[in-house]
Design an enzyme around this catalytic site. Structure first.
Site, mmCIF file in Angstrom:
data_model
loop_
_atom_site.group_PDB
_atom_site.id
_atom_site.type_symbol
_atom_site.label_atom_id
_atom_site.label_comp_id
_atom_site.label_asym_id
_atom_site.label_seq_id
_atom_site.Cartn_x
_atom_site.Cartn_y
_atom_site.Cartn_z
ATOM 1 N N LYS A 227 -2.454 -14.284 -4.259
ATOM 2 C CA LYS A 227 -3.175 -13.525 -5.275
ATOM 3 C C LYS A 227 -3.189 -14.241 -6.626
ATOM 4 O O LYS A 227 -2.330 -15.072 -6.936
ATOM 5 C CB LYS A 227 -2.585 -12.120 -5.403
ATOM 6 C CG LYS A 227 -2.910 -11.257 -4.185
ATOM 7 C CD LYS A 227 -2.715 -9.786 -4.428
ATOM 8 C CE LYS A 227 -3.282 -8.982 -3.259
ATOM 9 N NZ LYS A 227 -3.139 -7.534 -3.445
ATOM 10 N N ARG A 262 2.777 -8.705 4.028
ATOM 11 C CA ARG A 262 1.413 -9.051 4.441
ATOM 12 C C ARG A 262 1.066 -10.420 3.862
ATOM 13 O O ARG A 262 1.202 -10.638 2.666
ATOM 14 C CB ARG A 262 0.443 -7.984 3.933
ATOM 15 C CG ARG A 262 -1.006 -8.150 4.370
ATOM 16 C CD ARG A 262 -1.856 -7.016 3.811
ATOM 17 N NE ARG A 262 -3.231 -7.070 4.295
ATOM 18 C CZ ARG A 262 -4.213 -7.756 3.710
ATOM 19 N NH1 ARG A 262 -3.958 -8.435 2.589
ATOM 20 N NH2 ARG A 262 -5.428 -7.748 4.211
#
Length: 283
Positions: A227, A262
């Site tokens: 991210k 994840r």
């Protein structure tokens, strides 16, 4: 956070152990996802990628047919089904892996669970009309996530008084709503929603307190893989920097008792979990 009841996630037909963090491999079957959009839109490529991630250590495969990156536009039910349903069917025919589908759409929930999906990973926390009912009817597991706003606008001006307390309160509320609707607690995990309506400072506060974000004793699913928060943190926007941040966060999350990590980089994340677990052993 972890207790015996929090050490297992149960789907309708199979379960996955969370006694140590389960690695969830990301499979985006979209043309526009932020990290790997377009790479796995063909069915054979998606299936091959899934099998590779299983071999690398994934305990869960998370299939997404709608990009939820900041600024993403919604897709139709028909388009989402065309993307995800064949992959669920093909993977279920080849493997008994625990399959998650990243969706908020009740029609998609119903179809993929009928095809063999075990879990629904919903960025909107099952608040869309019919979504919670569809999960309950399928006896599926669910991940309920916190998001401030919608993907198209969520990063415009996120604001909190106390991000950890507010996210925790939302997750507590959603767990209660799921249980009130008839979902067994062992079917629920929670996700703080890193990057979904949060600044870098908000994300860092949540990561710092991730071990305390399990709502009603349910485990946390952490999704920070690749991210932009790491590009901002390191002031260097390259894939290497994003992966380094993701792996460091996976190590930290393991120490904090997170239930599911994840990720896109399955083998490397599994190695971080392994290292952290060994360092936590006594004697």
């Amino acid at each position: 956070m972890n207790s015996n009841s929090a050490n297992m996630l149960a789907g309708a037909r199979r379960a996955v152990s969370l006694a140590e963090p389960a690695v969830m491999g990301v499979l985006n079957v979209t043309p526009d996802s932020f990290s790997d959009g377009g790479r796995y839109v063909a069915l054979e490529a998606a299936l091959e990628r899934s099998l590779v991630m299983i071999e690398q250590g994934a305990a869960i495969i998370d299939i997404g047919g709608e990009s939820t990156r900041p600024g993403a536009a919604p897709v139709s039910t028909e388009a989402e089904l065309e993307r995800v349903l064949p992959v669920v069917e093909a993977l279920r025919a080849r493997s008994e892996i625990f399959i998650s589908v990243d969706t908020s759409n009740p029609a998609v929930i119903q179809a993929v669970c009928a095809a063999g999906a075990d879990m629904i990973n919903d960025i909107r926390g099952l608040v869309r009309p019919g979504a919670l009912e569809a999960v309950v009817a399928a006896e599926a597991a669910a991940c309920v996530m916190h998001m401030q706003g919608e993907p198209a606008t969520m990063q415009t001006a996120p604001s909190y008084t106390d991000v950890v307390a507010e996210v925790r309160a939302f997750l507590d509320d959603r767990v209660r709503a799921c249980c009130a609707a008839g979902m067994a607690p062992e079917r629920i995990v929670v996700d703080p929603g890193f990057g979904f309506g949060k600044t870098l400072e908000h994300n860092m506060a949540l990561l710092r307190g991730v071990g305390e974000l399990g709502a009603a004793g349910r485990p946390v699913l952490m999704g920070v893989s690749r991210k932009s928060m790491f590009a901002r943190l390191f002031e260097l926007d390259g894939l290497g920097a994003r992966i380094n941040g993701s792996l460091g966060a996976a190590f930290w999350a393991t120490l904090q008792g997170v239930g599911i990590i994840r990720c896109h980089d399955v083998r490397e994340t599994a190695q971080m979990v392994c290292l952290a677990r060994h360092l936590m052993q006594q004697g």
